[in-house]
Design a protein around this motif. Structure first.
Motif, PDB file in Angstrom:
ATOM      1  N   PRO A   1       1.024  -1.254   0.080  1.00  0.00           N
ATOM      2  CA  PRO A   1       0.055  -0.075  -0.237  1.00  0.00           C
ATOM      3  C   PRO A   1       0.735   1.156   0.132  1.00  0.00           C
ATOM      4  N   PHE A   2       2.013   1.645   1.166  1.00  0.00           N
ATOM      5  CA  PHE A   2       2.770   2.190   0.996  1.00  0.00           C
ATOM      6  C   PHE A   2       3.038   3.032  -1.438  1.00  0.00           C
TER       7      PHE A   2
ATOM      8  N   VAL B   1       2.033   1.700  -3.254  1.00  0.00           N
ATOM      9  CA  VAL B   1       1.010   1.915  -4.464  1.00  0.00           C
ATOM     10  C   VAL B   1       0.130   3.579  -4.096  1.00  0.00           C
ATOM     11  N   ARG B   2      -0.200   4.061  -3.117  1.00  0.00           N
ATOM     12  CA  ARG B   2      -0.038   5.072  -2.893  1.00  0.00           C
ATOM     13  C   ARG B   2       0.789   6.393  -3.454  1.00  0.00           C
ATOM     14  N   ASP B   3       2.007   6.107  -3.915  1.00  0.00           N
ATOM     15  CA  ASP B   3       2.857   6.791  -4.457  1.00  0.00           C
ATOM     16  C   ASP B   3       2.371   6.023  -5.862  1.00  0.00           C
TER      17      ASP B   3
ATOM     18  N   ASP C   1       4.852  -0.418  -7.250  1.00  0.00           N
ATOM     19  CA  ASP C   1       4.136  -1.265  -7.120  1.00  0.00           C
ATOM     20  C   ASP C   1       5.720  -1.918  -7.076  1.00  0.00           C
TER      21      ASP C   1
END
Length: 78
Positions: free
Chosen positions: A18-19, A21-23, A26
């Motif tokens: 998730p960290f 993907v947030r930016d 992947d």
């Protein structure tokens, strides 16, 4: 030394995903070697990010070191 499994590493990495993907990034887990080396390909924004080495070493590598006995190192493949 016990061999680490691909499934075990993949499960641990999913908590970190998730960290990335947030930016806009992947990863793809390419290989887990019998001697504890994890090979990862960074995707999306992470491919060209100037901080990708820091992501590998301070993010992914620390996450795996905390969770996987026998883990040694993360190596980025291109």
């Amino acid at each position: 030394m016990e061999e680490i499994s691909y499934i075990e590493v993949d499960k641990a990495l999913k908590k970190f995903r998730p960290f990335l993907v947030r930016d806009g990034g992947d990863y793809e887990l390419i290989e887990v070697t019998p001697d504890g080396i994890v090979k990862i390909k960074l995707l999306g924004a992470c491919e060209t990010c100037p901080s990708s080495d820091m992501t590998l070493k301070m993010g992914i590598e620390l996450t795996l070191a905390e969770k996987i006995i026998g883990f040694k190192e993360v190596v980025q493949v291109f």
